[in-house]
Design a protein around this motif. Sequence first.
Motif, PDB file in Angstrom:
ATOM      1  N   ALA A 102      60.354  81.727 -26.708  1.00  0.00           N
ATOM      2  CA  ALA A 102      60.266  81.693 -28.161  1.00  0.00           C
ATOM      3  C   ALA A 102      60.098  83.103 -28.717  1.00  0.00           C
ATOM      4  O   ALA A 102      60.615  83.434 -29.782  1.00  0.00           O
ATOM      5  N   VAL A 103      59.392  83.925 -27.959  1.00  0.00           N
ATOM      6  CA  VAL A 103      59.172  85.326 -28.330  1.00  0.00           C
ATOM      7  C   VAL A 103      59.222  86.164 -27.058  1.00  0.00           C
ATOM      8  O   VAL A 103      58.675  85.762 -26.023  1.00  0.00           O
ATOM      9  N   LEU A 104      59.891  87.302 -27.125  1.00  0.00           N
ATOM     10  CA  LEU A 104      59.809  88.306 -26.067  1.00  0.00           C
ATOM     11  C   LEU A 104      58.875  89.413 -26.528  1.00  0.00           C
ATOM     12  O   LEU A 104      58.947  89.840 -27.691  1.00  0.00           O
ATOM     13  N   TYR A 105      58.002  89.860 -25.641  1.00  0.00           N
ATOM     14  CA  TYR A 105      57.140  91.005 -25.924  1.00  0.00           C
ATOM     15  C   TYR A 105      57.655  92.144 -25.059  1.00  0.00           C
ATOM     16  O   TYR A 105      57.790  91.983 -23.838  1.00  0.00           O
ATOM     17  N   VAL A 106      57.968  93.283 -25.670  1.00  0.00           N
ATOM     18  CA  VAL A 106      58.602  94.365 -24.923  1.00  0.00           C
ATOM     19  C   VAL A 106      57.859  95.673 -25.125  1.00  0.00           C
ATOM     20  O   VAL A 106      57.225  95.904 -26.151  1.00  0.00           O
ATOM     21  N   LYS A 107      57.971  96.525 -24.117  1.00  0.00           N
ATOM     22  CA  LYS A 107      57.486  97.904 -24.185  1.00  0.00           C
ATOM     23  C   LYS A 107      58.575  98.800 -23.624  1.00  0.00           C
ATOM     24  O   LYS A 107      59.082  98.552 -22.530  1.00  0.00           O
ATOM     25  N   GLY A 108      58.931  99.841 -24.368  1.00  0.00           N
ATOM     26  CA  GLY A 108      59.883 100.808 -23.847  1.00  0.00           C
ATOM     27  C   GLY A 108      61.189 100.849 -24.605  1.00  0.00           C
ATOM     28  O   GLY A 108      61.233 100.634 -25.823  1.00  0.00           O
ATOM     29  N   ALA A 161      63.799  97.941  -5.944  1.00  0.00           N
ATOM     30  CA  ALA A 161      64.941  97.961  -6.866  1.00  0.00           C
ATOM     31  C   ALA A 161      64.650  98.854  -8.069  1.00  0.00           C
ATOM     32  O   ALA A 161      65.495  99.664  -8.473  1.00  0.00           O
ATOM     33  N   HIS A 162      63.463  98.697  -8.662  1.00  0.00           N
ATOM     34  CA  HIS A 162      63.093  99.548  -9.795  1.00  0.00           C
ATOM     35  C   HIS A 162      63.044 101.024  -9.384  1.00  0.00           C
ATOM     36  O   HIS A 162      63.554 101.896 -10.094  1.00  0.00           O
ATOM     37  N   GLN A 163      62.443 101.270  -8.228  1.00  0.00           N
ATOM     38  CA  GLN A 163      62.315 102.659  -7.766  1.00  0.00           C
ATOM     39  C   GLN A 163      63.676 103.276  -7.475  1.00  0.00           C
ATOM     40  O   GLN A 163      63.909 104.451  -7.777  1.00  0.00           O
ATOM     41  N   ALA A 164      64.584 102.492  -6.898  1.00  0.00           N
ATOM     42  CA  ALA A 164      65.922 103.010  -6.604  1.00  0.00           C
ATOM     43  C   ALA A 164      66.647 103.368  -7.895  1.00  0.00           C
ATOM     44  O   ALA A 164      67.293 104.415  -7.993  1.00  0.00           O
ATOM     45  N   ALA A 165      66.544 102.503  -8.907  1.00  0.00           N
ATOM     46  CA  ALA A 165      67.201 102.783 -10.192  1.00  0.00           C
ATOM     47  C   ALA A 165      66.693 104.102 -10.776  1.00  0.00           C
ATOM     48  O   ALA A 165      67.479 104.943 -11.231  1.00  0.00           O
ATOM     49  N   MET A 166      65.383 104.301 -10.746  1.00  0.00           N
ATOM     50  CA  MET A 166      64.809 105.525 -11.308  1.00  0.00           C
ATOM     51  C   MET A 166      65.135 106.739 -10.443  1.00  0.00           C
ATOM     52  O   MET A 166      65.433 107.813 -10.962  1.00  0.00           O
ATOM     53  N   ASP A 171      68.624 103.285 -15.381  1.00  0.00           N
ATOM     54  CA  ASP A 171      67.669 102.534 -16.198  1.00  0.00           C
ATOM     55  C   ASP A 171      67.270 101.252 -15.479  1.00  0.00           C
ATOM     56  O   ASP A 171      68.061 100.686 -14.713  1.00  0.00           O
ATOM     57  N   THR A 172      66.084 100.779 -15.781  1.00  0.00           N
ATOM     58  CA  THR A 172      65.629  99.550 -15.141  1.00  0.00           C
ATOM     59  C   THR A 172      64.761  98.734 -16.098  1.00  0.00           C
ATOM     60  O   THR A 172      64.070  99.283 -16.961  1.00  0.00           O
ATOM     61  N   ILE A 173      64.815  97.419 -15.931  1.00  0.00           N
ATOM     62  CA  ILE A 173      64.060  96.471 -16.760  1.00  0.00           C
ATOM     63  C   ILE A 173      63.162  95.652 -15.848  1.00  0.00           C
ATOM     64  O   ILE A 173      63.645  95.023 -14.895  1.00  0.00           O
ATOM     65  N   ARG A 190      51.144 102.279 -11.869  1.00  0.00           N
ATOM     66  CA  ARG A 190      51.772 103.572 -12.170  1.00  0.00           C
ATOM     67  C   ARG A 190      53.251 103.400 -12.502  1.00  0.00           C
ATOM     68  O   ARG A 190      53.740 103.942 -13.506  1.00  0.00           O
ATOM     69  N   ILE A 191      53.958 102.646 -11.698  1.00  0.00           N
ATOM     70  CA  ILE A 191      55.393 102.446 -11.953  1.00  0.00           C
ATOM     71  C   ILE A 191      55.594 101.662 -13.249  1.00  0.00           C
ATOM     72  O   ILE A 191      56.532 101.923 -14.008  1.00  0.00           O
ATOM     73  N   ALA A 192      54.682 100.716 -13.541  1.00  0.00           N
ATOM     74  CA  ALA A 192      54.787  99.955 -14.788  1.00  0.00           C
ATOM     75  C   ALA A 192      54.607 100.869 -15.994  1.00  0.00           C
ATOM     76  O   ALA A 192      55.314 100.733 -17.001  1.00  0.00           O
ATOM     77  N   GLN A 193      53.679 101.796 -15.896  1.00  0.00           N
ATOM     78  CA  GLN A 193      53.451 102.739 -16.993  1.00  0.00           C
ATOM     79  C   GLN A 193      54.688 103.613 -17.215  1.00  0.00           C
ATOM     80  O   GLN A 193      55.101 103.854 -18.353  1.00  0.00           O
ATOM     81  N   GLU A 194      55.285 104.071 -16.117  1.00  0.00           N
ATOM     82  CA  GLU A 194      56.501 104.879 -16.231  1.00  0.00           C
ATOM     83  C   GLU A 194      57.635 104.086 -16.871  1.00  0.00           C
ATOM     84  O   GLU A 194      58.375 104.595 -17.714  1.00  0.00           O
ATOM     85  N   MET A 195      57.744 102.812 -16.492  1.00  0.00           N
ATOM     86  CA  MET A 195      58.804 101.977 -17.060  1.00  0.00           C
ATOM     87  C   MET A 195      58.556 101.691 -18.535  1.00  0.00           C
ATOM     88  O   MET A 195      59.496 101.631 -19.333  1.00  0.00           O
ATOM     89  N   ALA A 196      57.282 101.520 -18.914  1.00  0.00           N
ATOM     90  CA  ALA A 196      56.957 101.270 -20.317  1.00  0.00           C
ATOM     91  C   ALA A 196      57.283 102.475 -21.188  1.00  0.00           C
ATOM     92  O   ALA A 196      57.589 102.332 -22.375  1.00  0.00           O
ATOM     93  N   GLU A 197      57.237 103.658 -20.601  1.00  0.00           N
ATOM     94  CA  GLU A 197      57.506 104.884 -21.362  1.00  0.00           C
ATOM     95  C   GLU A 197      58.990 105.247 -21.390  1.00  0.00           C
ATOM     96  O   GLU A 197      59.507 105.700 -22.411  1.00  0.00           O
ATOM     97  N   ASN A 198      59.682 105.033 -20.258  1.00  0.00           N
ATOM     98  CA  ASN A 198      61.045 105.545 -20.134  1.00  0.00           C
ATOM     99  C   ASN A 198      62.110 104.488 -19.858  1.00  0.00           C
ATOM    100  O   ASN A 198      63.305 104.798 -19.883  1.00  0.00           O
ATOM    101  N   HIS A 199      61.689 103.261 -19.585  1.00  0.00           N
ATOM    102  CA  HIS A 199      62.640 102.197 -19.265  1.00  0.00           C
ATOM    103  C   HIS A 199      62.271 100.980 -20.123  1.00  0.00           C
ATOM    104  O   HIS A 199      62.188 101.123 -21.329  1.00  0.00           O
TER     105      HIS A 199
END
Length: 292
Positions: A102-108, A161-166, A171-173, A190-199
């Motif tokens: 019903a709702v997506l919550y997104v960061k990045g 998979a996320h690490q390989a993309a970066m 880009d990775t979701i 740590r990887i989640a924080q990086e993805m929230a900022e740049n992905h």
Amino acid sequence: MQFTEQQKQLINLHYIHPVPYNKFQLLVQENSFLDGMEAYSSDYLKQLLGLSEEKAVRFKEQYMEVSKLPLIDLLQQINCTPIPYFHPDYPEELKQLCDPPAVLYVKGNQSLLKKRLRVGIIGSRKATVYSKKALDFIVPPLVDQKIPIVSGLAAGADTMAHQAAMHFGGDTIGVLGHGFSYMYPKKNERIAQEMAENHLLVTEYPPYIPPAKWTFPMRNRIISGLSSAIVITESVERSGTMITVEHALDHGKEIFAVPGAIDSPLSAGPNKLLDEGAKPLWSGFQIIDLLQ
């Protein structure tokens, strides 16, 4: 991001009753603009939302509280942007699900939701170095074509998979099975924080919802829904990975599987999929050739 009153109301409703959109359909059919909700009796809400009497009373109390709050502003203060089902930025692909969020919550970087092609890469939480080696052949051609990698930020194959993309400059979701106030597994903070900022991080759960056994299978349908094709690296025969594959098959997505050694339990899933018609994969160029 601008919101209509209808969109704001859906965000309020979902915040206190975080269920898929199909659970709100009776209410929307009755009141498409979702206005005047404060006048609804708990008995009527019980009927429209399929709630127990106790939950309907509590729902009305919570709605009256939440509707007085600047909820969207409060979410944006933690860099969380809600995208309700009615909003033009909501991914059309997810509307094909029988139970879309019903709702997506997104960061990045929300522009990743506008990409024409995205590839989901999934596998076992116990994935070995074999998955990592396979991704070295699969991911670079996708990155070269600006195709984002979608996965679930779980331990093992998802993280790889996320690490390989970066690592290869793509880009990775990450699709989470909980709200943004939590991180599971903890070691992926740590990887989640990086993805929230740049992905991009995506979840269908408001920030206060913790990880639970039932939230991760629900998360899998979003990974599938956002992906034009699904890649399986390593997996046992019965797993959450296979749940994602089932969702993908239901919606006509292309399935690729990395062939594995016959003596490895983690090859049982991909090898079975190959026997059932999945496409064997050893290079990202194969995915590009099929999708384009």
